[in-house]
Motif scaffolding. Structure first.
Motif, PDB file in Angstrom:
ATOM      1  N   VAL A 193       0.834  -1.207   0.000  1.00  0.00           N
ATOM      2  CA  VAL A 193       0.000   0.000   0.000  1.00  0.00           C
ATOM      3  C   VAL A 193       0.868   1.256   0.000  1.00  0.00           C
ATOM      4  O   VAL A 193       0.608   2.218  -0.737  1.00  0.00           O
ATOM      5  N   ALA A 194       1.925   1.250   0.816  1.00  0.00           N
ATOM      6  CA  ALA A 194       2.802   2.418   0.900  1.00  0.00           C
ATOM      7  C   ALA A 194       3.493   2.694  -0.428  1.00  0.00           C
ATOM      8  O   ALA A 194       3.623   3.854  -0.844  1.00  0.00           O
ATOM      9  N   HIS A 223       2.416   1.895  -3.480  1.00  0.00           N
ATOM     10  CA  HIS A 223       1.437   2.423  -4.431  1.00  0.00           C
ATOM     11  C   HIS A 223       1.090   3.878  -4.102  1.00  0.00           C
ATOM     12  O   HIS A 223       0.924   4.706  -5.020  1.00  0.00           O
ATOM     13  N   ASN A 224       0.983   4.221  -2.823  1.00  0.00           N
ATOM     14  CA  ASN A 224       0.680   5.604  -2.437  1.00  0.00           C
ATOM     15  C   ASN A 224       1.805   6.548  -2.846  1.00  0.00           C
ATOM     16  O   ASN A 224       1.558   7.663  -3.334  1.00  0.00           O
ATOM     17  N   SER A 253       1.758   7.206  -6.531  1.00  0.00           N
ATOM     18  CA  SER A 253       0.712   8.186  -6.864  1.00  0.00           C
ATOM     19  C   SER A 253       1.143   9.598  -6.487  1.00  0.00           C
ATOM     20  O   SER A 253       0.920  10.557  -7.252  1.00  0.00           O
ATOM     21  N   ASN A 254       1.778   9.738  -5.309  1.00  0.00           N
ATOM     22  CA  ASN A 254       2.254  11.057  -4.893  1.00  0.00           C
ATOM     23  C   ASN A 254       3.327  11.585  -5.839  1.00  0.00           C
ATOM     24  O   ASN A 254       3.365  12.785  -6.148  1.00  0.00           O
TER      25      ASN A 254
END
Length: 421
Positions: free
Chosen positions: A331-332, A334-335, A338-339
């Protein structure tokens, strides 16, 4: 002779007094600019976190050695003195050994080996975090110094504008509202410069602590290499085998293996404790006897059931921790991707805006020299240009720090984007 040989094999006490004052290594030049590689190399050598992880690894090695030792045999001796004449003193000598300790010893050894492996991976993960964090601190210090220089230039610009407006107000050429706005902009830039100086000092102190330098040491840092995007295929490949390459996940896997062996050893501990020994004795009638002594613990009330419950529950907890850590890692990543996409878009717009403002300010300067543009208008354009440069520098720093975090989470180098060696 047996007692003397035993005493010769014992460890001896060596005093080690504590230091009266802290000592810092004095092996770094503070005048020569340090490159990012030099900062990272020193952080790996002198970081307190790395040294702490190395000490924990030493403790794990000692525990593995301790868990590999078998229990010592027991030697017993007793004597009786008769109270009547015509009898001889009686004695009883016995040598026994806990045979049941051999049952769970292999499982304990495997658990100790897994515990050592866990600590080795933990040390690798600590070094990897320290290396990337040192890189991030390096970039932060350089970026804050650059932004601080820009803000200082902006502050001087606002000060000149404020002085100009004060003189114009005294002559009655501008209104008080215009002069107040200029003064407010100057005060705001002063406050922004003070905040940046505090942030820069904090970043310097954090870098000094990581490099094990004496408080107050001011390092000269070279310009970091230009950042470039982490290849998307490298991120995809790293995610596919994240559980087999990232040191913290490998440490959790080794910890789970250790706990699995401890659970197995606890199950083997259900078997009754068995001590077998040989005895040799003499009674008061001078009759010698020899025999075998067997001691068995009856598992009626304990049966090691408490330890089994503890070890089983601990194994379940480690299983859930590893599962959640693996999920959080994906999850981290992928985040952050995106950032980074959003920051890249914002950075392109900021650089385009900075280029446009730079061209506009240059044209306005030429026009002001001809008298076509007023001085307040020119100063406002130059102020906007400086503010845009500051915003662009902050975006560049934020994007680079996000790249460092992405490299840490995927297990690649923040410097060259290569897997750890």
């Amino acid at each position: 002779m047996a007692l003397l040989a035993t005493l010769c094999g014992c460890a001896s006490y060596v005093p080690k007094p504590l230091q009266a004052a802290p000592a810092w290594p004095d092996d770094i030049a503070t005048t020569t600019p340090l490159t990012v590689d030099q900062v990272v190399e020193r952080a790996l050598t002198h970081s307190p976190d790395v040294r702490r992880a190395e000490r924990e690894l030493g403790i794990a090695e000692a525990r593995k050695y301790a868990d590999g030792l078998l229990p010592d045999p027991q030697l017993s001796f007793s004597t009786d003195r008769p109270g009547a004449a015509g009898f001889v003193p009686a004695f009883m000598v016995g040598l026994s050994y806990e045979v049941s300790a051999l049952i769970d010893h292999p499982a304990k050894q495997r658990g100790a080996t897994a515990a050592l492996e866990k600590q080795q991976f933990a040390l690798q993960w600590t070094k990897w975090q320290v290396a990337n964090h040192a890189y991030a601190l390096y970039v932060t210090n350089v970026s804050l110094a650059r932004v601080k220089a820009e803000v200082a230039q902006l502050t001087v610009h606002h000060q000149v504008a404020d002085d100009h407006m004060r003189r114009a107000l005294a002559r009655g050429d501008v209104t008080r509202d215009t002069a107040v706005q200029t003064e407010t902009a100057y005060r705001d830039s002063l406050q922004r410069l003070d905040t940046l100086e505090q942030d820069h000092l904090k970043a310097q102190q954090e870098l000094d602590a990581m490099l094990d330098l004496q408080p107050g040491t001011h390092l000269t840092l070279a310009t970091p290499p230009e950042a470039y995007d982490v290849p998307s295929d490298a991120v995809h490949d790293a995610l596919a085998i994240l559980g087999q390459r990232r040191p913290d996940l490998l440490a959790l896997r080794a910890g789970y293996s250790e706990q699995d062996e401890r659970y197995r050893a606890a199950l083997l501990g259900q078997f009754p404790r068995l001590d077998i020994g040989l005895t040799r004795g003499r009674d008061t009638s001078a009759i010698y006897t020899s025999g075998i002594a067997v001691t068995v613990t009856l598992p009626l009330f304990n049966g090691n059931r408490g330890n089994i419950a503890v070890e089983k529950t601990t194994r379940e907890s480690l299983y859930e921790e590893y599962t959640q850590r693996l999920k959080d890692a994906h999850v981290a990543v992928h985040n952050i991707v995106s950032n980074l996409d959003l920051l890249s878009h914002q950075l392109r717009n900021a650089r385009s805006m900075e280029l446009t403002l730079d061209q506009t300010a240059k044209q306005a300067g030429i026009a002001q020299a001809r008298g076509d543009v007023t001085l307040p208008t020119l100063m406002d354009l130059e102020s906007r240009l400086l503010n845009q440069r500051i915003a662009t520098a902050k975006l560049e720093n934020a994007a680079l720090l996000q790249q460092v975090e992405l490299c840490t989470l995927t297990g690649v180098s923040a410097i060259d984007h290569q897997p750890p060696q």
